[in-house]
Design a protein around this motif. Structure first.
Motif, PDB file in Angstrom:
ATOM      1  N   ARG A  15       0.832  -1.200   0.000  1.00  0.00           N
ATOM      2  CA  ARG A  15       0.000   0.000   0.000  1.00  0.00           C
ATOM      3  C   ARG A  15       0.872   1.258   0.000  1.00  0.00           C
ATOM      4  NH1 ARG A  15      -5.247  -0.401   0.854  1.00  0.00           N
ATOM      5  NH2 ARG A  15      -5.384   1.596   1.953  1.00  0.00           N
ATOM      6  N   PRO A  16       0.302   2.402  -0.380  1.00  0.00           N
ATOM      7  CA  PRO A  16       1.082   3.651  -0.431  1.00  0.00           C
ATOM      8  C   PRO A  16       1.732   3.975   0.908  1.00  0.00           C
ATOM      9  CG  PRO A  16      -1.039   3.921  -1.515  1.00  0.00           C
ATOM     10  CD  PRO A  16      -1.084   2.589  -0.846  1.00  0.00           C
ATOM     11  N   SER A  17       2.770   4.798   0.887  1.00  0.00           N
ATOM     12  CA  SER A  17       3.516   5.133   2.101  1.00  0.00           C
ATOM     13  C   SER A  17       2.775   6.109   3.008  1.00  0.00           C
ATOM     14  CB  SER A  17       4.881   5.725   1.734  1.00  0.00           C
ATOM     15  OG  SER A  17       4.716   6.875   0.920  1.00  0.00           O
ATOM     16  N   ASP A  63       6.910  -2.792  -5.240  1.00  0.00           N
ATOM     17  CA  ASP A  63       5.684  -2.795  -4.437  1.00  0.00           C
ATOM     18  C   ASP A  63       4.736  -3.933  -4.824  1.00  0.00           C
ATOM     19  OD1 ASP A  63       5.043  -1.827  -6.910  1.00  0.00           O
ATOM     20  OD2 ASP A  63       3.904  -0.088  -6.205  1.00  0.00           O
ATOM     21  N   ALA A  71      -0.472   2.279   5.745  1.00  0.00           N
ATOM     22  CA  ALA A  71       0.663   2.688   4.915  1.00  0.00           C
ATOM     23  C   ALA A  71       1.789   1.665   4.970  1.00  0.00           C
ATOM     24  CB  ALA A  71       1.185   4.047   5.386  1.00  0.00           C
ATOM     25  N   ASP A  72       2.336   1.340   3.802  1.00  0.00           N
ATOM     26  CA  ASP A  72       3.475   0.433   3.638  1.00  0.00           C
ATOM     27  C   ASP A  72       3.178  -1.016   4.028  1.00  0.00           C
ATOM     28  OD1 ASP A  72       5.224   2.341   2.596  1.00  0.00           O
ATOM     29  OD2 ASP A  72       5.826   3.009   4.587  1.00  0.00           O
TER      30      ASP A  72
END
Length: 387
Positions: free
Chosen positions: A254-256, A339, A261-262
């Motif tokens: 997942r986005p940071s 990712d 997140a992450d």
């Protein structure tokens, strides 16, 4: 508050005597070391103490000092935190540890202002560390302390409002023991947890019964005053469990920034509530379902199960769809970016060369993803029994 000095002294003695006889045997109560107290307090936020204890033990073994935490690998840290939720707490721990190393030469600050300046530490946590580790008479105001105090004095201020904290702080600063401030705070925490519970207070067993205005008037359940929480927003997702010929599953990072997140999950797509309800009712996958970009073509889709994962402000309703790729599918890791990853469903499975590849035990999984693997585990075990 019109209590005399003698009354306050007797109150402290009664509370602390009860605590000495009844305190919870928690591993972090064997020390006053600020690093250990800090970790235990952060872990205990939004998480039951019984759940925290094994995590605390593992964390201390992995990161025994502030310096080791400051140098922690992000993925390993998040993996160790897996299951506790609210992963920003783990990220903030590392940032704060780096601040202690850089600004204070690795020595945890011993005053409230400096403790409060550290990333992720709010008024409650700062006061808990200050009182337990450094003997400062700072009330650590959490839900338990507010509930006990509101009943003691029949306070009708709304505990859900931040402005009410000053009112509780004023009362507790007059009550707190200057000799044992840490024990005083922890005594009220345990009392609120074990005796002065929200819905079924055990007043007859309470050491503070003779001091309690609400018990005297029979209005214990009227306190604390609290407005109802805003209902979590319902969101609906399809989770795509793509399995390859090697028994690996395809996960995406997942986005940071943002929720989870992450963390790593199956690819997720949001869908309307009506489509979600139809899917879980019929047990079939609609032809109109939106499939995310995947590394291979799909030959079969099967509805597996659905479940709900609750966050503080959102409620995720997830339907798990298992995907089978085309028969000619060949694993091509070079097509994946940083990712995206193929992950062993069972961490004991080895590659053709006899070497363990990346497994689900080696990367930080989002809370919903952990549940999805559990569901798939049970599904596979049932299939094996039928064979």
């Amino acid at each position: 508050m019109d209590w005399s000095k003698n009354q306050i002294k007797e109150f402290q003695q009664d509370l602390l005597s009860w605590y000495d006889d009844n305190k919870k045997p928690l591993p972090w109560r064997k020390t006053t070391e600020p690093y250990k107290i800090w970790i235990s307090e952060i872990m205990s936020q939004q998480t039951q103490v019984e759940t925290v204890m094994p995590y605390y033990e593992r964390f201390m073994k992995k990161y025994p000092t502030i310096e080791t935490l400051a140098q922690a690998d992000d993925a390993e840290l998040l993996k160790l935190w897996e299951g506790l939720g609210y992963y920003s707490r783990a990220r903030n721990l590392k940032i704060a540890a780096q601040e202690v190393v850089d600004k204070y030469n690795g020595k945890f600050p011993d005053n409230l202002a400096d403790i409060l300046s550290l990333k992720g530490i709010g008024p409650y946590t700062a006061a808990a560390i200050a009182s337990i580790s450094f003997g400062l008479a700072e009330p650590a105001i959490d839900g338990n302390l507010m509930r006990v105090t509101s009943r003691l004095f029949e306070l009708d201020c709304d505990i859900s409002k931040s402005s009410s904290r000053k009112i509780f702080d004023g009362y507790l600063r007059k009550l707190i023991s200057k000799k044992r401030p840490g024990d005083f705070n922890q005594a009220l925490m345990d009392l609120g947890s074990l005796v002065c519970s929200p819905k079924s207070p055990k007043c007859e067993a309470c050491p503070l019964l003779n001091y309690c205005a609400a018990a005297a008037s029979g209005k214990q359940l009227n306190y604390p005053v609290k407005t109802k929480k805003i209902k979590q927003k319902d969101l609906y997702f399809t989770a795509f469990a793509l399995e390859n010929s090697l028994g690996e599953y395809y996960l995406e990072k997942r986005p940071s920034k943002g929720l989870l997140a992450d963390m790593w999950t199956f690819p997720l797509t949001e869908l309307p509530a009506a489509d979600f309800e139809k899917m879980i009712t019929d047990g079939s996958v609609s032809k109109n379902i939106v499939i995310p970009e995947l590394p291979e073509s799909i030959s079969k889709m099967e509805y597996i199960a659905n479940f709900t994962h609750i966050f503080s402000h959102q409620k995720w309703n997830l339907a798990i769809i298992k995907l089978k790729p085309e028969e000619t599918f060949e694993v091509a890791d070079e097509l994946l970016s940083e990712d995206k990853m193929w992950v062993h469903f069972d961490s004991k499975v080895l590659t053709e060369n006899g070497q363990p590849k990346v497994s689900r035990s080696q990367i930080p999984l989002a809370g919903p993803q952990v549940k999805m693997f559990e569901i798939l585990d049970k599904k596979n075990k049932k299939i094996d029994l039928l064979k």
